[in-house]
Design a protein around this motif. Structure first.
Motif, mmCIF file in Angstrom:
data_model
loop_
_atom_site.group_PDB
_atom_site.id
_atom_site.type_symbol
_atom_site.label_atom_id
_atom_site.label_comp_id
_atom_site.label_asym_id
_atom_site.label_seq_id
_atom_site.Cartn_x
_atom_site.Cartn_y
_atom_site.Cartn_z
ATOM 1 N N GLU A 179 17.825 36.294 15.058
ATOM 2 C CA GLU A 179 19.111 36.765 15.600
ATOM 3 C C GLU A 179 19.846 35.687 16.399
ATOM 4 O OE1 GLU A 179 18.483 41.546 16.095
ATOM 5 O OE2 GLU A 179 18.309 40.331 17.881
ATOM 6 N N SER A 180 19.090 34.777 17.001
ATOM 7 C CA SER A 180 19.707 33.765 17.866
ATOM 8 C C SER A 180 19.129 32.390 17.548
ATOM 9 C CB SER A 180 19.447 34.098 19.341
ATOM 10 O OG SER A 180 19.781 35.425 19.634
ATOM 11 N N PRO A 181 19.468 31.844 16.362
ATOM 12 C CA PRO A 181 18.849 30.576 15.952
ATOM 13 C C PRO A 181 19.207 29.388 16.852
ATOM 14 C CG PRO A 181 20.496 31.312 14.339
ATOM 15 C CD PRO A 181 20.378 32.395 15.354
ATOM 16 N N ASP A 182 20.279 29.538 17.627
ATOM 17 C CA ASP A 182 20.714 28.425 18.485
ATOM 18 C C ASP A 182 20.078 28.487 19.876
ATOM 19 O OD1 ASP A 182 22.056 30.846 18.916
ATOM 20 O OD2 ASP A 182 23.726 29.818 19.921
ATOM 21 N N LYS A 183 19.179 29.455 20.103
ATOM 22 C CA LYS A 183 18.604 29.614 21.439
ATOM 23 C C LYS A 183 17.115 29.267 21.445
ATOM 24 C CE LYS A 183 22.079 32.990 22.630
ATOM 25 N NZ LYS A 183 22.443 34.338 22.996
ATOM 26 N N GLU A 184 16.614 28.976 22.639
ATOM 27 C CA GLU A 184 15.195 28.592 22.748
ATOM 28 C C GLU A 184 14.418 29.693 23.467
ATOM 29 O OE1 GLU A 184 12.385 25.054 24.609
ATOM 30 O OE2 GLU A 184 14.573 24.868 24.780
ATOM 31 N N PHE A 185 13.276 30.061 22.889
ATOM 32 C CA PHE A 185 12.452 31.122 23.474
ATOM 33 C C PHE A 185 11.071 30.572 23.809
ATOM 34 C CE2 PHE A 185 15.604 33.058 20.694
ATOM 35 C CZ PHE A 185 16.258 33.863 21.614
#
Ligand code: 13P
Ligand code: SF4
Length: 312
Positions: free
Chosen positions: A254-260
């Motif tokens: 859902e959020s490929p540009d974010k880091e988890f």
């Protein structure tokens, strides 16, 4: 794992996924999977969800067969809502230790001590236990469920951490069972603080099954779906996540540009990971293991589940 072994595994998974999809068609089956399942299972699910979404979906499907990929109580809930359908699970040993922390005798004793209390069961309970309760809830609707109850005293089973979380939002007296999730409850404040020091630009999101001292320092507390929504809609780019690591699959989709960054390498539910593609294929081939429930238990448990599904 070296590159060749990874490639071989990927090919094997692809073959198994194709086999499962073919069998699914032949059986007129639907695959429901929890966000904590292995990514290769999530990839082929017809519906992916948290406990609440999965219960809702199980109620409305018109497939003949439900292959439920999660833990045992989830398959049971699907069966309770669909007694005329075949509900399969990949492996009957995939249980939930928290669901097993409450027993009928103990609960009946507590009910006798508090005759005016209504009993709220987290959906992480067996059908036998649900049959002893007034209403179910999940982590995504617990507050609304408590609000909907016309009693000032509530027996809350089995998760003490979620119970304490909900207690903050109500004046009703909650008598809280001492159960907990072996996975979420492992996380400590020092684990989180260490990561926060390393990633000062990250927001910290936590599932309420974590210890109170952990969710108290979170920027956001919510169910699996709540965490997904929060991270998707946030303008922040980096998150420290305190829930089961299977959620990484959907977070990154859902959020490929974010880091988890998962808050601990121990945030893995071994029960959820008992299921694998081979077992899914086997279940659809042999139509086993199937969930069976006595009608009277299912009827009483259904009343509690249906009440939850009606809470807005
Ligand atoms: P939710 O799916 O409601 O977030 O619950 C988490 C869980 O631990 C399920 O077993
Ligand atoms: Fe049970 Fe915790 Fe695993 Fe969920 S994550 S199935 S509550 S042990």
């Amino acid at each position: 794992m070296e590159a060749l072994a990874i490639e071989k595994k990927r090919e094997r998974n692809k073959e198994l996924q194709e086999k499962i999809l073919q069998l699914k068609k032949e059986r007129n089956a639907i695959i429901l999977a929890h966000y904590y399942q292995r990514p290769e299972i999530q990839e082929i699910a017809d519906y992916l969800g948290d406990s609440f979404g999965l219960a809702q979906k199980a109620k409305t499907t018109d497939a003949d067969v439900i292959l439920f990929c999660g833990v045992h109580f989830m398959g049971e809930s699907a069966k309770i809502l669909n007694m005329d359908k075949t509900v399969l699970i990949p492996d009957e040993r995939a249980g939930c230790p928290m669901a097993d922390m409450v027993n009928v005798d103990g609960l009946r004793k507590l009910k006798a001590q508090h005759p005016n209390a209504k009993v709220v069961a987290y959906i992480n309970t067996t059908a036998e236990i649900k049959a002893e309760t007034d209403i179910c809830c999940t982590s995504s609707n617990a507050r609304a469920v408590i609000e909907s109850i016309d009693a000032e005293e509530i027996i809350w089973i089995p998760d003490k951490n979620l119970g304490q979380y909900v207690q903050q939002f109500t004046d009703k007296k909650m008598i809280i069972w001492e159960g907990y999730c072996n996975t979420h409850d492992l996380l400590t404040v020092p684990d989180v603080e260490k990561l926060r020091a390393e990633h000062p630009d990250a927001l910290f999101v936590a599932h309420p099954e974590c210890r109170p001292e952990v969710w108290k320092i979170a920027d956001y507390v919510g169910s699996t779906t709540g965490i997904l929504k929060y991270c998707r809609e946030s303008e922040h780019k980096k998150f420290i996540v305190a829930t089961e690591e299977g959620v990484r699959y959907m977070l990154e989709l859902e959020s490929p540009d974010k880091e988890f960054i998962f808050a601990s390498k121990f945030l893995v539910c071994p029960n959820m990971k008992v299921n694998n593609l081979k077992k899914l294929a086997n279940a659809l081939e042999t139509m086993q293991p199937e969930i069976y429930l006595p009608e009277d238990v299912a009827d009483r448990a259904r009343a509690s589940l249906e009440r939850m599904l009606q809470v807005k």
